[in-house]
Scaffold this active site. Structure first.
Site, PDB file in Angstrom:
ATOM      1  N   TYR A 176       1.811   3.159  -0.519  1.00  0.00           N
ATOM      2  CA  TYR A 176       1.682   1.945  -1.331  1.00  0.00           C
ATOM      3  C   TYR A 176       1.129   2.351  -2.684  1.00  0.00           C
ATOM      4  O   TYR A 176      -0.046   2.722  -2.786  1.00  0.00           O
ATOM      5  CB  TYR A 176       0.757   0.965  -0.613  1.00  0.00           C
ATOM      6  CG  TYR A 176       0.620  -0.403  -1.243  1.00  0.00           C
ATOM      7  CD1 TYR A 176       1.417  -0.832  -2.300  1.00  0.00           C
ATOM      8  CD2 TYR A 176      -0.330  -1.302  -0.745  1.00  0.00           C
ATOM      9  CE1 TYR A 176       1.273  -2.081  -2.839  1.00  0.00           C
ATOM     10  CE2 TYR A 176      -0.486  -2.574  -1.277  1.00  0.00           C
ATOM     11  CZ  TYR A 176       0.318  -2.963  -2.325  1.00  0.00           C
ATOM     12  OH  TYR A 176       0.172  -4.211  -2.860  1.00  0.00           O
ATOM     13  N   THR A 206      -2.135  -9.387   0.297  1.00  0.00           N
ATOM     14  CA  THR A 206      -1.933 -10.822   0.454  1.00  0.00           C
ATOM     15  C   THR A 206      -2.577 -11.332   1.740  1.00  0.00           C
ATOM     16  O   THR A 206      -3.015 -12.487   1.803  1.00  0.00           O
ATOM     17  CB  THR A 206      -0.426 -11.144   0.440  1.00  0.00           C
ATOM     18  OG1 THR A 206       0.150 -10.604  -0.752  1.00  0.00           O
ATOM     19  CG2 THR A 206      -0.171 -12.633   0.486  1.00  0.00           C
ATOM     20  N   LYS A 223       6.127   1.550  -0.919  1.00  0.00           N
ATOM     21  CA  LYS A 223       6.101   0.237  -1.545  1.00  0.00           C
ATOM     22  C   LYS A 223       5.710   0.474  -2.995  1.00  0.00           C
ATOM     23  O   LYS A 223       4.562   0.792  -3.303  1.00  0.00           O
ATOM     24  CB  LYS A 223       5.086  -0.687  -0.861  1.00  0.00           C
ATOM     25  CG  LYS A 223       4.981  -2.052  -1.529  1.00  0.00           C
ATOM     26  CD  LYS A 223       3.917  -2.931  -0.879  1.00  0.00           C
ATOM     27  CE  LYS A 223       3.806  -4.266  -1.629  1.00  0.00           C
ATOM     28  NZ  LYS A 223       2.740  -5.130  -1.066  1.00  0.00           N
TER      29      LYS A 223
END
Length: 246
Positions: A135, A47, A163
């Site tokens: 991740y 993001t 994550k």
């Protein structure tokens, strides 16, 4: 609550009209998000448009986040790369700059096999001196980290979190705490007793997510409290306004 916090906003990187990072807007956004429920920030992630930042910009954003963060907020620095040497540089520099933890995605595009992934993270863990969150986002990397591989990676020094952005893999993993990597699984992750989520909807519905997290925390100590702050069939789902793709 995890030492990193429950609501970690995957913060955007603001840019000016000339394409440079708008540092004041970034600092102002951190303050706004902290005042509206965020415990900390993941900077230079997907993001945050890490893929569009050069190394100087990338490291400056981490430095800015660390030096200008609101009181009590944590900073998780994105340090992933499909080039192990590059990942090591970002990892060591983020540690030097004072990030509280690191977010490290598995190598994308070149997609090493299991042995290569373990070797990559072995070197990353050696370069780090603080917690690492793996991740897993196969829809972007082209390579999934199954839970048995995550458990193997958890045996490496400093690898403490994942994550998890593959909803199909959502389950406890030996040696790792789990952060929701997709907003729509936050309530389920909280109901599992895990720390929280790395979220994007917290940019716009932070107070609602804060109430959900706080209610889930109370429910762990009081069985009369509804899990994740919701009732009935909605108990495993976040507010409708939070169901947005990353």
């Amino acid at each position: 609550m995890s030492g990193l916090g429950a609501i970690l906003t995957a913060i955007v990187t603001p840019f000016g009209e000339d394409g440079s990072v708008d540092e004041q807007a970034f600092v102002d956004l951190m303050a706004h998000l902290a005042a509206n429920g965020s415990d900390g920030f993941v900077v230079c992630g997907t993001t945050g448009e890490a893929a569009t930042l050069d190394d100087g910009e990338h490291l400056r954003v981490i430095e800015l986040a660390v030096t200008e963060k609101p009181a009590g907020a944590t900073i998780v620095a994105g340090v992933g790369s499909n080039d192990t040497r590059h990942a090591l540089m970002l990892t060591s520099r983020a540690c030097e700059l004072g990030a509280d933890a690191l977010l490290s995605v598995n190598p994308y595009y070149n997609r090493p096999n299991r042995r290569g992934i373990v070797a990559h993270y072995r070197e990353v863990s050696r370069a780090a001196d603080r917690p690492i969150a793996l991740y897993n986002i196969p829809q972007r990397t082209g390579s999934d980290l199954p839970n048995e591989l995550l458990a193997e990676l958890a045996q490496l020094d400093h690898i403490d979190y994942v994550k998890q952005a593959n909803n199909d893999n959502l389950a406890p993993v030996d040696g790792l705490r789990i952060y929701a990597g997709n907003d729509e699984i936050l309530a389920t992750v909280l109901d599992m007793g895990e720390p929280g989520g790395i979220l994007v909807a917290s940019h716009v519905v932070g107070p609602e997510l804060r109430r959900m997290v706080d209610r889930a925390g109370r429910a762990r100590h009081d069985p009369r409290e509804p899990a994740a702050g919701l009732r009935g069939p909605e108990a495993s789902r976040p507010p409708r306004s939070a169901r947005r793709p990353h």
